[in-house]
Design an enzyme around this catalytic site. Sequence first.
Site, PDB file in Angstrom:
ATOM      1  N   GLY A   1       1.823 -37.564  15.029  1.00  0.00           N
ATOM      2  CA  GLY A   1       0.645 -36.950  15.637  1.00  0.00           C
ATOM      3  C   GLY A   1       0.857 -35.461  15.836  1.00  0.00           C
ATOM      4  N   SER A   2       0.361 -34.956  16.947  1.00  0.00           N
ATOM      5  CA  SER A   2       0.314 -33.503  17.146  1.00  0.00           C
ATOM      6  C   SER A   2       1.673 -32.854  17.350  1.00  0.00           C
ATOM      7  CB  SER A   2      -0.597 -33.169  18.325  1.00  0.00           C
ATOM      8  OG  SER A   2      -1.945 -33.482  18.013  1.00  0.00           O
ATOM      9  N   THR A   3       2.740 -33.625  17.631  1.00  0.00           N
ATOM     10  CA  THR A   3       4.055 -32.999  17.707  1.00  0.00           C
ATOM     11  C   THR A   3       4.431 -32.372  16.366  1.00  0.00           C
ATOM     12  OG1 THR A   3       5.100 -35.127  17.225  1.00  0.00           O
ATOM     13  CG2 THR A   3       4.926 -34.487  19.542  1.00  0.00           C
ATOM     14  N   PHE A   4       3.864 -32.911  15.270  1.00  0.00           N
ATOM     15  CA  PHE A   4       4.156 -32.378  13.939  1.00  0.00           C
ATOM     16  C   PHE A   4       3.516 -31.015  13.722  1.00  0.00           C
ATOM     17  CE2 PHE A   4       4.088 -32.329   9.241  1.00  0.00           C
ATOM     18  CZ  PHE A   4       5.397 -32.710   8.994  1.00  0.00           C
ATOM     19  N   LYS A   5       2.576 -30.648  14.596  1.00  0.00           N
ATOM     20  CA  LYS A   5       1.951 -29.328  14.478  1.00  0.00           C
ATOM     21  C   LYS A   5       2.961 -28.195  14.681  1.00  0.00           C
ATOM     22  CE  LYS A   5      -2.586 -31.056  15.923  1.00  0.00           C
ATOM     23  NZ  LYS A   5      -3.547 -31.193  17.034  1.00  0.00           N
TER      24      LYS A   5
END
Length: 570
Positions: free
Chosen positions: A165-169
């Site tokens: 999810g957004s941790t990959f941003k």
Amino acid sequence: SDETALQIRELGLPGITFTEESKRYYPKGTTASHILGFAGIDSQGLDGIELSYDKYLKGSPGKIAAEKDAAGRTIPGGVQEYIPPQNGYNIYLTIDEVIQYIAERELDQAIKEFNISGGTIIVMNPQNGEVLALANRPQYNPNNFAEYPQKYWRNRAISDSFEPGSTFKIITTASALEEGAVSEQDSFVDPGYIKVSGERISCWKSGGHGAQSFAEVVQNSCNVGFVQVGMRLGKEAFYNYINAFGFGQDTGIKLPGEANGLVYGFDKIGPVELATMSFGHGITVTPIQLITAVSAVANDGMLLKPRVVKEIRSPDGELVEKHEPEQVRQVISKETARRTRRLLERVVEKGTGEAAYIEGYRIGGKTGTAQHYGNQIYDSSFIGMVPIDHPQLVIMVTLYDLAGGTHFASQTAAPIFRNVTLDTLRYLDIPPEVNKDTEEEEPPVVKIPDVTGMDIIEADGMLRSNDLNVRIVGENEQVQKQVPLAGVEVKANSTVILFTDVEQINNQKYYVTVPELKGYEYQEAANLLSELGLEIVSDTKEGKIIKQSIEPGTRIRGGSTIQVKLEDNG
């Protein structure tokens, strides 16, 4: 046990004899069970460190060698040799028992508080790759491992993959900054969704975030903004950075059962796959992969191999092996790492990661909530680093299979991260930064000059002299088009894209998202569209916009014209 054996001995029962056998014993019970693993009844390592370093740990049994005759009888006076047993080597881990306890305590509390199948917490020193704690739930006791379901033995931190999810941003941000595809002040518009190859991709915030800088895109964890950044970065460059950060491959941590995660093959990545990967969907990672990659951002761009073993010594204390930090590659520059960390600090200061904030400490981090396909089950994560200028800790919290209304990482993983971080900072005696002003001055506004038709070197020099970043697309020597358009006022350090190749102007990589213009005054809309590299046409310039020719969320070529209709005030 020794106690029971003593009681039986005292009874003096005839026909009862005693034989001592060695057995591996784990005095801390369930603590760090997934790291240590366990040995079988023959002291053979079967999992964890016991398996990976079995040849160092097991030693060798003693024996007596004696000459015997053909009937197997010992020959009197024959050669006899006593070979004493050899103890195995001692393995010294990087794991800190206190930090491990803190991590396991917080996971136990999370299981009580939330409806989850389990969780993982990893604490790493990003400067040398040492894992200070690695905890999973559910756990087991290696002293009687056979009494637990085999699934409890799994080290989920290295064996199970999930959508980050957004941790990959964090990875998307660092890659785009390094490639020069974006800068902190670049403008983006989020009308609540974006259309990519006919697929509608929504932002997590209903109605979208509107106009925002890239710094605000990161702060707000805006999916639509990250889709546009991923498109700017492009399939080939993004794929190369994903590989460079170590995804789709093992980390080399030297624990059994490590998974590689799943990354699309290059030929399988189309516009939609590129869009979803940019905000952490359509790709799976292991917790150890993700924290190792983010630790590279914390370590000024240098990717290190994670380590759980510090050294190996003989029974008499002689050093056999010392495990030093092992560099893999420089993934991004030191400056890009610093810029990325500063953006992550904004997330904790005033964005989606506010629940991770600790008074007096500069923390950078990112939330991530990924929904399982087809049902209302979520994986929730938070990964952060502290202190932000020279991180000494990177801590990751992941909760699996969250069900129920409370599932966002800002509500679940972020508060747990705060608890682990606060107690770890106190234990390691890392002092807060006193009276340090973390607010950065707002950059000045500059007007973009017209460089269309100019020689590329001359245009580059003019824009940079006006405190603007430049990205050149194409290999010709003359500027054919610029985005944003000339005359637009933007914040200093914004990026101006210069096209020297007409074909590249039509490349979808450089398309922009149409904003929602309804309700804007004409001049407000004109300023916004100019900043995005779009033009506006209307029969009149008075009143508010009630209709636009291209639907919000549609991606169109830079330089395109949007026709609007204004309300009739007559």
